[in-house]
Design an enzyme around this catalytic site. Sequence first.
Site, short mmCIF file in Angstrom:
data_model
loop_
_atom_site.label_atom_id
_atom_site.label_comp_id
_atom_site.label_asym_id
_atom_site.label_seq_id
_atom_site.Cartn_x
_atom_site.Cartn_y
_atom_site.Cartn_z
N ASP A 366 5.18 -4.15 1.14
CA ASP A 366 3.92 -4.90 1.13
C ASP A 366 3.22 -4.76 2.48
OD1 ASP A 366 2.12 -7.47 0.66
OD2 ASP A 366 3.14 -7.10 -1.24
N ASP A 367 2.40 -5.71 2.81
CA ASP A 367 1.52 -5.70 3.98
C ASP A 367 2.28 -5.48 5.29
OD1 ASP A 367 -0.57 -6.14 5.65
OD2 ASP A 367 -1.02 -8.17 4.95
N TRP A 477 -2.94 -2.87 -4.81
CA TRP A 477 -4.25 -2.83 -4.13
C TRP A 477 -4.72 -4.28 -3.98
CZ3 TRP A 477 -8.29 1.43 -5.30
CH2 TRP A 477 -9.51 1.13 -4.73
N CYS A 526 -4.77 -6.82 -7.04
CA CYS A 526 -4.38 -8.11 -6.47
C CYS A 526 -5.55 -8.58 -5.62
CB CYS A 526 -3.14 -7.88 -5.60
SG CYS A 526 -2.62 -9.30 -4.63
N GLY A 529 -3.43 -12.96 -4.70
CA GLY A 529 -2.94 -13.38 -6.01
C GLY A 529 -3.94 -12.92 -7.05
N ASP A 534 -9.32 -9.59 -13.88
CA ASP A 534 -10.45 -9.46 -14.80
C ASP A 534 -10.35 -8.12 -15.51
OD1 ASP A 534 -11.99 -7.40 -13.23
OD2 ASP A 534 -12.08 -9.01 -11.75
N GLU A 614 24.95 -15.71 -7.63
CA GLU A 614 23.56 -15.34 -7.95
C GLU A 614 23.45 -13.84 -8.21
OE1 GLU A 614 20.96 -18.67 -5.50
OE2 GLU A 614 21.84 -17.00 -4.39
C1 DGJ Z 1 -1.91 -11.55 -0.76
C2 DGJ Z 1 -1.06 -11.11 -1.91
O1 DGJ Z 1 -1.36 -11.86 -3.06
C3 DGJ Z 1 0.41 -11.24 -1.53
O2 DGJ Z 1 1.23 -10.92 -2.61
C4 DGJ Z 1 0.68 -10.33 -0.36
O3 DGJ Z 1 0.52 -9.00 -0.75
C5 DGJ Z 1 -0.25 -10.67 0.80
N1 DGJ Z 1 -1.63 -10.72 0.39
C6 DGJ Z 1 -0.09 -9.69 1.92
O4 DGJ Z 1 -1.00 -9.87 2.91
#
Ligand code: DGJ
Length: 737
Positions: A366-367, A477, A526, A529, A534, A614
């Site tokens: 991710d980021d 994205w 994305c 969230g 849409d 778990e």
């Molecule tokens: C917002 C996204 O909805 C999260 O899942 C994550 O990717 C962060 N941004 C990262 O900055």
Amino acid sequence: MAINIKNQIFTLHTKNSTYQMKVDEQNMLIHTYYGNRTDDTDCSYLIRMADRGFSGNIPGTDRERVYSLDFLPQEFPVYGDGDYRVDCLKADLGSGVQDGMFFFDSYQIREGKYNIPGLPAFFSSEKSEGETLEIVLKDAVEEVYVHLLYGVFEELDIITRAAVVENRTEGDIQISRIMSACLDLGMGKYDLIHFYGKHAGERQMERNSLPHGITELRSTRGTSSHQHNPFVILADKDTTESTGECYSASFLYSGGFHAQAEVDQFNQTRLVIGIDDYDFSWKLKKGESFSTPEVCLTYSADGFSKLSQTLHQAIVSNLIRSCWKDRVRPILVNNWEATYFDFNKDNLIAIAKEAAELNLDMLVLDDGWFGKRDDDFSGLGDWFVNKNKLPNGISGLSRKIEEMGLKFGLWVELEMVNKNSDCYRAHPDWLIGAPERFESHSRHQHVLDFSRPEVVDFIYDSISKVIEESSISYIKWDMNRYMSEPFSRGASAADQGKTMHKYILGVYELYTRLTERFPDILFESCASGGARFDPGMLYFAPQTWTSDDTDAAEREKIQYGTSFVYPIVSMGSHVSAVPNHQLHRTTPLSTRANVAYFGTFGYELDLNLLSAKEIEEVKAQVEFMKEHRDLIQVEGDFYRILSPFEGNDTAWMVVSRDKKQAVAGYYERLNKVNASWMRLRFKGLDEDQLYKVKWEDKCLKAYGNELMYAGIPVDRDYCNKTNGDFHSVLYTIEAEG
Ligand code: DGJ
């Protein structure tokens, strides 16, 4: 033929609905009927004329006071013709004249479904070719034309609409409002069902009886937004999940929108929906046209589940372009809630190692992998790897992950820039906002001006290089701020009203180029969230990160609401750690999975922090999903059973189209001492089929009619279980014999 035309009566048939309009004696295009399928009879007998007090009459009807646009149902009402209700078009047609009066001009039928250049739209496919009806209206005085486009998909049971305004005058015209469609339902006062929300709380269902006057839903934020989804249902008062009439309009657009429902003085309901007109103004020069985004209309005589299933199937077969549309989705682990920005090659590989052992399919980074991005103050815009964190680059890391038997996915946020970035330092004028004025930041970031082709080109080149050099199977994205101060430094003062829409066209252009160049990559859209969940996004990216709230109990509501429009296979849904990072709530691991199964399924936690117990549970979850994902994601229809918006219990299920298999989930929020008895009634099964139902350590054999009409008891006596709250039960149902 799905489109029948006789004596200027246009009747459009889908499998279960009929939509009709007619050119009347005044040459106006009036709407006569939309509802359960009928034959081709002229339904204009439904429309009554009367001398209504102070209702204006159009020229040509001067001696009769009974013909008035003040009450007639219309296909494309415009500003300024004596119809005072919400309308579809307001434009300066030249010299300041804004009052349009559009009459029928001509029509054409075409095989296949129309396209809208630059914009997402349902398309012809093997499953359903579709037919196109184009009706042209012309202003009474000016050479201004409106082309009304109707796409009729008989098999899919949907009708699409869009409009094109064409300027054939010698001068400019200036559009200040253009809606994509009007649904003028004549008689009837309906309930409006819509999906409002907030960041980490999207698509909450709300049902209200429409009052007289105008009820509106809109986003002025430059995204379709967390706050309102571009989707509305109009339903009869007594419509339920499985009975009663309802209509829906879904707007295929990822920017601001405006939906208005008006109940007028005669109890007629009119719905219009289109691009948000708050920040919109579009000059059309001589010879130019403007095309609106598309609206998808759906009707159900059998309640909401049927309406949703129609939409789900149409979206999968004729809207999502990706080759992933009807494939099961990889079970992934995403590192965001595991590490946030604090990762390096080693801790990512440690997560991947555990993921491979647990038989997951993919690791998503991710980021934080690019530029100088150690927090959210810097780096956006610089799409080259941060070698301090990943010395072998994305190419090295992605290959390493593949050697471990997993696929590799990557996060990007291509539309944004931090001021602390090489991109901004080189191109300060690429930021949206007027020079020398206030530039609001949000999450310390700014919006790149995608209305300018050179900005889109630059981002396309930089991210293509990373993808080209690496082994990337999935891209998330993201888009983490709303637009404010919508001013393009690349446009003249007179053209600033175009900025918001041109920005979205730029986003679609980049999506088109990247998805065409890398057709095998699975894209997940994305926006913090689900701020851009849409249909416009789904055209390009077959799944969307549903919400930043990963708490299972909150997700029940969010996923339940989302399912009214969007197929569950399009909902990004992950199991995250407890206490949950958004709410600090602890829910059982089983419930977190039981909710996430009804979506794309994955994990959003550090797998290395799981206990031995778990780990065994997660192994079993992955196995369960691999066994059932074909049913859940591809072969099944989704049914909502109990609404989390109405009480303490939620239930839903997926039934295969041959009715041989099903999976159902039941979820209770708070446990109760001496709870009342409860029976869960399944849906969608074959009445005469004997099924074996399994849950927890129990098993029952019963016929479909018993399971659907009598139901099965839910034992809610959890007193001796350690984690009574947020308990859930997963049922598998299989046909016997
Ligand atoms: C917002 C996204 O909805 C999260 O899942 C994550 O990717 C962060 N941004 C990262 O900055």
